[in-house]
Design an enzyme around this catalytic site. Structure first.
Site, PDB file in Angstrom:
ATOM      1  N   ASP A 394      18.008  12.993 -41.508  1.00  0.00           N
ATOM      2  CA  ASP A 394      18.978  13.887 -40.891  1.00  0.00           C
ATOM      3  C   ASP A 394      20.172  13.020 -40.480  1.00  0.00           C
ATOM      4  OD1 ASP A 394      20.091  16.164 -39.430  1.00  0.00           O
ATOM      5  OD2 ASP A 394      19.515  15.033 -37.647  1.00  0.00           O
ATOM      6  N   LYS A 395      21.364  13.616 -40.425  1.00  0.00           N
ATOM      7  CA  LYS A 395      22.550  12.824 -40.068  1.00  0.00           C
ATOM      8  C   LYS A 395      22.736  12.737 -38.563  1.00  0.00           C
ATOM      9  CE  LYS A 395      26.746  14.474 -40.111  1.00  0.00           C
ATOM     10  NZ  LYS A 395      27.255  14.130 -38.760  1.00  0.00           N
ATOM     11  N   THR A 396      22.950  13.883 -37.942  1.00  0.00           N
ATOM     12  CA  THR A 396      23.350  13.908 -36.541  1.00  0.00           C
ATOM     13  C   THR A 396      22.229  13.444 -35.621  1.00  0.00           C
ATOM     14  OG1 THR A 396      24.788  15.774 -37.040  1.00  0.00           O
ATOM     15  CG2 THR A 396      24.317  15.341 -34.720  1.00  0.00           C
ATOM     16  N   LYS A 569      16.048  23.535 -45.264  1.00  0.00           N
ATOM     17  CA  LYS A 569      15.640  22.131 -45.200  1.00  0.00           C
ATOM     18  C   LYS A 569      14.234  21.927 -45.751  1.00  0.00           C
ATOM     19  CE  LYS A 569      18.647  19.950 -41.829  1.00  0.00           C
ATOM     20  NZ  LYS A 569      18.721  18.983 -40.726  1.00  0.00           N
ATOM     21  N   ASP A 592      15.252  20.140 -37.580  1.00  0.00           N
ATOM     22  CA  ASP A 592      14.510  19.199 -38.419  1.00  0.00           C
ATOM     23  C   ASP A 592      12.999  19.414 -38.337  1.00  0.00           C
ATOM     24  OD1 ASP A 592      16.911  17.817 -39.103  1.00  0.00           O
ATOM     25  OD2 ASP A 592      16.820  16.781 -37.183  1.00  0.00           O
TER      26      ASP A 592
END
Length: 697
Positions: A394-396, A569, A592
């Site tokens: 995941d990015k954030t 996702k 997530d």
């Protein structure tokens, strides 16, 4: 966490509602040879944590009581007395019956878990360590009792009680090292506030329970509060922080007609919303269902200890039966001798070390991991991590800090320096709680008092700073005022997905400040380490494609999957798995959680939400992407130690079983229980020493 053989996703779905007897483990471990169940960490019901802690305490109590009873059994055993040269000095009238009584208690009390396991393995048609232990202790007990009451031969009471002790210790060590019931679904539900401000017909507000909402109600949501339900804004403007729900790193502007998600955090403005979805129809309930489905789809995994135990069990039972048959039918030896040979095969073929081979390594690796901020919650997934071929980030909050910082300052007015431009903007924004404002204030070298402050709803703010009229505004404000910034880098900043704030001083466009979610300084090194290990690095985010690609280019990722909704996702993780990759997922948000549960290995950043942590198999306390590489390296080292210990634990059987069966009798070699016990002790010591040598590089 059992060692992986093969991973077949979706096989044998769990029944989260099944009940288990607390008398023996509902998820058997490597020491037992039974299949490992993920339910210990998945949080399917509140009873999980209680059952698990109860079982750890139960094995601990059984072990210590049986150990106390074992000491007099050892002291009174003729074979032990002979081995230490004590002769008959410890013998007394009736001592045999004392040993029998004590051993009987150990057999039924300490061995109850294994006898239950034997019954379940036979019922499932999958004999393993529980079958071998159960048959061995039963045969040793019955044969030993028979010798007490007249059958010629030596009893196996001391072998029986020590075998039970070691197996109880193995269970206790292993279960303690992986204990921890999951609370993922409870953490999800906790995101919702318990009360809401219901607006009545006269305009007054009344606090009501959120679970009493049915849809259609009008609610007041104050600044900083959580949205109590999915709905639509009918009055007021604000921004909503949905990062923990959608992955969007920056607050989303909300105006009348815009939808809001229950659980999102309201920003700077008070708004009125009309409730649209509650209960099972809400966005959050949908995420909860995704977590349940992804958790239930995880297959049972068979570990190497299971396979070793299966073949050892089959071999031992077969050789024991053949031994009894051959000695009873084809020799002139008495039946008692044939029975003794058969029982000796069973007792010797059940190595104490195999019960500790995996648990000892698990305990050491868990301790090493914990001391380095790597918390292992699911052993099977931890061992699966060694086979990781693709890792999805995941990015954030994972690769980035989840907080904004200044990346670029563009000055349009030569009378103003870059530092002055930021200081003017920070002065205006210093009283705002908006994440963009906090990013500007945090990075400013100085700021000054502001007078006549006034918010520009949805567009920015203004005030008087150092005697000058200063505005910090969005691109929308410039378009509204027909102001066109004339700078070649403006378009490039937009293409990178950065947030651009414009600064007007005395109504002249003085410059622009670009902000973005700050990339963690360790991310680039972590990606390089993982790629050096042959692992494909992928970023999966709900953020915009431009933002994702900018981050990916900066840290060297192999692939980017952007603008993905939470429900998508899980599908994206399945797509990566469908390519044939053993897939790990690293994330920190509610959005997530389903993907963490779906992945072969779920790794949560510790600074994230409780639900992400509870849905994951491994937690990185320090929120350092480098720890992702560390956990995979530790998994590989742990696997090597387990293999080595399993070889030590079972290797001597190649010689011991045939010798115990009498295959070398023609050469005058018949392996007795005492020699077998020495071999078992040596094997156990080697396994313990080898486990202690495990290190994290």
């Amino acid at each position: 966490m059992g060692i992986m053989a093969e991973h077949h996703h979706g096989d044998h779905p769990k029944d989260p509602n099944r009940e288990q007897s607390p008398a023996y483990p509902h998820h058997e471990h490597a020491a037992t040879g039974m299949t490992h169940d993920h339910s210990a960490h998945q949080g399917h019901g509140a009873h999980g944590g209680h059952d698990h802690s109860h079982m750890v305490a139960d094995f601990k109590k059984r072990f210590w009581l049986c150990l106390v009873l074992t000491l007099p059994v050892l002291a009174l055993s003729p074979m032990i007395q002979h081995m230490i040269g004590a002769g008959d000095m410890w013998r007394f009238a009736g001592d045999t019956y004392v040993v029998t009584a004590l051993s009987t208690v150990v057999f039924f009390y300490g061995g109850w878990s294994f006898l239950n396991g034997l019954r379940q393995e036979i019922r499932a048609g999958n004999p393993g360590m529980m079958t071998l232990i159960g048959v061995a202790i039963t045969a040793a007990f019955l044969y030993s009792v028979a010798t007490v009451f007249g059958l010629p031969g030596n009893d196996f009471f001391w072998e029986l009680v020590t075998l039970v002790d070691i197996m109880l210790l193995g269970h206790w060590i292993e279960m303690k090292s992986v204990m921890g019931a999951g609370k993922a679904l409870e953490s999800l539900a906790a995101l919702m506030p318990e009360t809401a401000h219901l607006l009545k017909a006269d305009g007054s507000a009344e606090d009501v329970a959120v679970n009493s909402l049915r849809g259609g109600e009008r609610l007041l949501v104050k600044p900083g509060e959580k949205m109590p339900a999915d709905g639509v804004i009918v009055k007021g403007e604000t921004s909503a922080n949905e990062a923990m729900l959608t992955g969007e790193s920056k607050p989303v502007p909300k105006r009348p007609g815009d939808e809001v998600i229950g659980g999102a955090i309201n920003g700077e403005g008070a708004v009125e919303i009309e409730v649209k979805h509650t209960g099972s129809a809400s966005f959050l309930s949908g995420v909860i269902r995704l977590v349940q489905e992804a958790q239930a789809s995880k297959s049972h995994k068979q570990d190497l200890a299971n396979r070793a135990a299966f073949w050892l069990t089959v071999s031992a039972l077969s050789v024991s039966a053949i031994t009894l048959f051959v000695w009873a039918v084809f020799t002139t030896e008495p039946l008692a001798f044939a029975i003794e040979r058969a029982v000796t095969v069973l007792v010797i073929s059940c190595p104490h070390a195999l019960g500790l081979a995996v648990p000892l390594v698990v305990a050491v690796s868990t301790s090493i991991a914990a001391s380095n901020g790597l918390l292992i919650r699911d052993r099977s997934a931890f061992e699966e991590a060694r086979r990781t071929q693709a890792i999805v980030f995941d990015k954030t909050g994972t690769l980035t800090k989840g907080e904004f910082g200044i990346t670029d300052v563009l000055v349009f007015d030569d009378a103003v320096t870059a530092d002055d431009l930021v200081a003017y903007a920070a002065s205006i924004e210093q009283n705002s709680e908006h994440p963009i404002a906090r990013g500007i204030v945090k990075d400013a070298k100085q700021k000054w008092p502001v007078d006549n402050f006034l918010a520009i709803p949805g567009k920015g703010a203004e005030g008087t700073v150092q005697g000058k009229s200063v505005k910090t505004v969005s691109p929308g404000y410039l378009r509204e005022k027909n102001i066109t910034p004339n700078h070649p880098r403006i378009a490039a900043l937009g293409a990178q997905g950065k947030t651009v704030i414009f600064v007007l001083i005395d109504d002249r466009l003085a410059g622009a400040i670009a902000l973005a979610d700050i990339v963690r300084p360790e991310a680039k090194e972590a990606i390089a380490r993982l790629k050096a290990m042959g692992i494909r690095c992928i970023m999966l985010t709900g953020d915009k494609k431009e933002v994702a690609e900018w981050v990916a280019k900066d840290i060297g990722l192999d692939e980017v999957i952007a603008e993905v909704l939470p429900g998508q996702k899980v599908a994206k993780i399945k797509e990566v798995q469908a390519r044939g990759f053993v897939t790990a997922m690293t994330g920190d948000g509610v959005n997530d959680a389903p993907a963490l549960a779906q992945a072969d290995v779920g790794i949560a950043i510790g600074a994230g939400t409780d639900v992400a942590i509870e849905a994951a198999d491994i937690i990185l306390v320090k929120s350092n992407p480098n720890d992702v590489a560390a956990i995979i390296e530790l998994s590989r080292a742990t696997y090597r130690k387990m293999i080595q210990n399993l070889i030590w634990a079972t290797g001597y059987n190649v010689i011991a079983i045939p010798a115990a069966a009498g295959a070398l009798a023609s050469f005058g070699i018949v392996l007795g229980p005492a020699v077998g016990a020495i071999l078992m002790s040596v094997s156990t010591v080697v396994c313990a020493a080898n486990a202690r040598m495990l290190r994290l590089r």
